[in-house]
Motif scaffolding. Structure first.
Motif, mmCIF file in Angstrom:
data_model
loop_
_atom_site.group_PDB
_atom_site.id
_atom_site.type_symbol
_atom_site.label_atom_id
_atom_site.label_comp_id
_atom_site.label_asym_id
_atom_site.label_seq_id
_atom_site.Cartn_x
_atom_site.Cartn_y
_atom_site.Cartn_z
ATOM 1 N N TYR A 51 39.245 35.807 29.883
ATOM 2 C CA TYR A 51 39.827 36.078 31.193
ATOM 3 C C TYR A 51 39.894 34.811 32.050
ATOM 4 O O TYR A 51 38.975 33.984 32.030
ATOM 5 C CB TYR A 51 39.001 37.126 31.949
ATOM 6 C CG TYR A 51 38.754 38.394 31.178
ATOM 7 C CD1 TYR A 51 39.810 39.141 30.663
ATOM 8 C CD2 TYR A 51 37.455 38.848 30.955
ATOM 9 C CE1 TYR A 51 39.585 40.307 29.957
ATOM 10 C CE2 TYR A 51 37.213 40.014 30.253
ATOM 11 C CZ TYR A 51 38.279 40.736 29.751
ATOM 12 O OH TYR A 51 38.050 41.892 29.046
ATOM 13 N N ASP A 78 31.986 43.839 32.122
ATOM 14 C CA ASP A 78 33.188 44.108 31.331
ATOM 15 C C ASP A 78 32.954 45.362 30.496
ATOM 16 O O ASP A 78 32.501 45.301 29.347
ATOM 17 C CB ASP A 78 33.486 42.899 30.437
ATOM 18 C CG ASP A 78 34.790 43.047 29.671
ATOM 19 O OD1 ASP A 78 35.464 44.076 29.840
ATOM 20 O OD2 ASP A 78 35.129 42.125 28.901
ATOM 21 N N HIS A 79 33.263 46.513 31.093
ATOM 22 C CA HIS A 79 33.024 47.789 30.419
ATOM 23 C C HIS A 79 34.032 48.808 30.950
ATOM 24 O O HIS A 79 33.883 49.314 32.058
ATOM 25 C CB HIS A 79 31.593 48.269 30.668
ATOM 26 C CG HIS A 79 31.234 49.526 29.933
ATOM 27 N ND1 HIS A 79 30.803 49.525 28.628
ATOM 28 C CD2 HIS A 79 31.253 50.825 30.326
ATOM 29 C CE1 HIS A 79 30.560 50.770 28.248
ATOM 30 N NE2 HIS A 79 30.831 51.579 29.262
ATOM 31 N N SER A 80 35.079 49.078 30.175
ATOM 32 C CA SER A 80 36.159 49.979 30.615
ATOM 33 C C SER A 80 36.749 49.497 31.938
ATOM 34 O O SER A 80 37.027 50.290 32.839
ATOM 35 C CB SER A 80 35.641 51.415 30.758
ATOM 36 O OG SER A 80 35.138 51.885 29.525
ATOM 37 N N GLY A 81 36.920 48.212 32.053
ATOM 38 C CA GLY A 81 37.387 47.602 33.287
ATOM 39 C C GLY A 81 36.480 46.449 33.665
ATOM 40 O O GLY A 81 35.434 46.230 33.040
ATOM 41 N N LEU A 82 36.881 45.710 34.676
ATOM 42 C CA LEU A 82 36.120 44.536 35.101
ATOM 43 C C LEU A 82 35.546 44.735 36.494
ATOM 44 O O LEU A 82 36.135 45.410 37.334
ATOM 45 C CB LEU A 82 37.016 43.289 35.100
ATOM 46 C CG LEU A 82 37.661 42.891 33.776
ATOM 47 C CD1 LEU A 82 38.538 41.660 33.981
ATOM 48 C CD2 LEU A 82 36.614 42.631 32.709
ATOM 49 N N ALA A 83 34.394 44.118 36.723
ATOM 50 C CA ALA A 83 33.773 44.121 38.049
ATOM 51 C C ALA A 83 33.012 42.815 38.199
ATOM 52 O O ALA A 83 32.550 42.230 37.217
ATOM 53 C CB ALA A 83 32.834 45.310 38.213
ATOM 54 N N ASP A 104 36.202 41.539 43.643
ATOM 55 C CA ASP A 104 35.740 42.654 42.816
ATOM 56 C C ASP A 104 36.680 43.852 42.958
ATOM 57 O O ASP A 104 37.022 44.506 41.968
ATOM 58 C CB ASP A 104 34.318 43.039 43.226
ATOM 59 C CG ASP A 104 33.821 44.291 42.532
ATOM 60 O OD1 ASP A 104 33.705 44.279 41.289
ATOM 61 O OD2 ASP A 104 33.544 45.290 43.223
ATOM 62 N N LEU A 158 39.701 43.170 40.894
ATOM 63 C CA LEU A 158 39.456 43.357 39.465
ATOM 64 C C LEU A 158 39.379 44.835 39.103
ATOM 65 O O LEU A 158 39.828 45.250 38.027
ATOM 66 C CB LEU A 158 38.154 42.660 39.057
ATOM 67 C CG LEU A 158 38.131 41.129 39.104
ATOM 68 C CD1 LEU A 158 36.746 40.614 38.731
ATOM 69 C CD2 LEU A 158 39.185 40.535 38.180
ATOM 70 N N ARG A 159 38.821 45.637 39.983
ATOM 71 C CA ARG A 159 38.681 47.074 39.731
ATOM 72 C C ARG A 159 39.997 47.833 39.930
ATOM 73 O O ARG A 159 40.102 49.001 39.564
ATOM 74 C CB ARG A 159 37.623 47.671 40.660
ATOM 75 C CG ARG A 159 36.193 47.212 40.397
ATOM 76 C CD ARG A 159 35.255 47.758 41.454
ATOM 77 N NE ARG A 159 33.892 47.311 41.292
ATOM 78 C CZ ARG A 159 32.953 47.970 40.616
ATOM 79 N NH1 ARG A 159 33.254 49.127 40.048
ATOM 80 N NH2 ARG A 159 31.732 47.501 40.517
ATOM 81 N N GLY A 160 40.974 47.187 40.550
ATOM 82 C CA GLY A 160 42.231 47.865 40.840
ATOM 83 C C GLY A 160 42.176 48.702 42.098
ATOM 84 O O GLY A 160 43.000 49.600 42.295
ATOM 85 N N GLU A 161 41.213 48.407 42.973
ATOM 86 C CA GLU A 161 41.076 49.155 44.225
ATOM 87 C C GLU A 161 42.007 48.552 45.281
ATOM 88 O O GLU A 161 41.577 47.934 46.251
ATOM 89 C CB GLU A 161 39.624 49.122 44.704
ATOM 90 C CG GLU A 161 38.662 49.812 43.758
ATOM 91 C CD GLU A 161 37.213 49.671 44.184
ATOM 92 O OE1 GLU A 161 36.385 50.445 43.686
ATOM 93 O OE2 GLU A 161 36.906 48.784 45.005
#
Length: 271
Positions: free
Chosen positions: A39, A115-120, A179, A182-185
């Protein structure tokens, strides 16, 4: 999609599909330097790896000259001679020794990636507070700012504990925004009036409850309360069509009323 209706307005809130990193569009206080094999994270930089980054920061602190390089080599040799328990232990000790010197000129916070079912991302380790974090997370870099820039930011003459806390809080807030990215929020809204698009804005990032507060501050006064009445809609297009039909009826009624009033005025004048 979430929607609230308060005639003649309809408010739609939905995820923003065109995500732009806040590091690219916002001015930022700290610099995020990250290293990951898959990434591209944080801010753009030209460091090959974290060792190259720390060495450059160390030399920037003690001096980019022959004396600075000799001091660096001496530090590495001294630390290495004290640790004979494996390369990882030695590497960590050297990193810590460099960061101690770097802290004379810079304020730094670690950056951890989950890094687990998406990034944070966070300035605190995910271990113990996220599923499988012991395997799916780890430090990927740092966010830092020079003490000189921190003093300018807070209009201070001397680095104190209070200034350090303010600087850390500001850097953490920037990491929190990243963050969310990365989470798509990330969300946006469209505001319709009488079935026609009246206003829209995208790029609201963060916790959804905070996003709604930010949206309310942006909306016209008569629409601010609509964010408290949003409901999930499966067929928003149908609702918009209904609003358009209702708006057309209102327009037709207004036109007829105007025509009737005009005729009455003409009749009155002819008498």
């Amino acid at each position: 999609m979430l929607m609230a209706v308060n005639e003649p307005y309809a408010l739609m809130v939905q995820p923003d599909d065109i995500l732009i990193s806040p590091r690219e569009v916002d001015e930022h206080f700290g610099t995020m330097v990250c290293f990951h094999p898959r990434y591209a994270l944080g801010d753009h930089h030209n460091h090959m790896d974290k060792d190259d980054f720390l060495r450059e920061m160390y030399l920037d602190t003690v001096g980019h000259d022959e004396a600075g390089m000799k001091r660096y080599e001496r530090m590495v040799n001294i630390v290495s001679s004290r640790f004979r328990h494996g390369p990882k232990t030695e590497e960590r000790a050297i990193d810590e020794a460099m960061q101690k010197v770097i802290s004379e000129k810079y304020l730094m916070l670690p950056l951890y990636l989950y890094d687990h079912s998406g990034l944070a991302m966070s300035t605190e380790s995910f271990s113990g507070r996220a599923p499988h974090a012991e395997w799916d997370s780890g430090q990927v870099g740092w966010i830092y700012v020079s003490k000189e820039d921190a003093l300018k930011e807070f209009d201070a003459d001397k680095m104190t504990g209070a200034i350090r806390q303010k600087a850390d809080a500001l850097m953490r807030s920037e990491v929190a925004a990243y963050d969310s990215y990365l989470r798509g929020e990330c969300y946006g809204f469209e505001l319709y009036k009488n079935g026609e698009l009246s206003d829209s804005c995208w790029g609201f990032m963060g916790n959804f409850s905070d996003v709604l507060k930010d949206m309310a501050a942006y909306l016209p006064d008569e629409c601010k309360g609509m964010v408290d009445h949003l409901e999930e809609q499966e067929r928003p297009a149908t609702i918009i069509k209904t609003l358009l039909k209702h708006a057309k009826i209102q327009v037709d009624q207004a036109a007829k009323a105007f025509e009737h009033a005009s005729r009455q005025q003409v009749l009155g004048e002819s008498r």
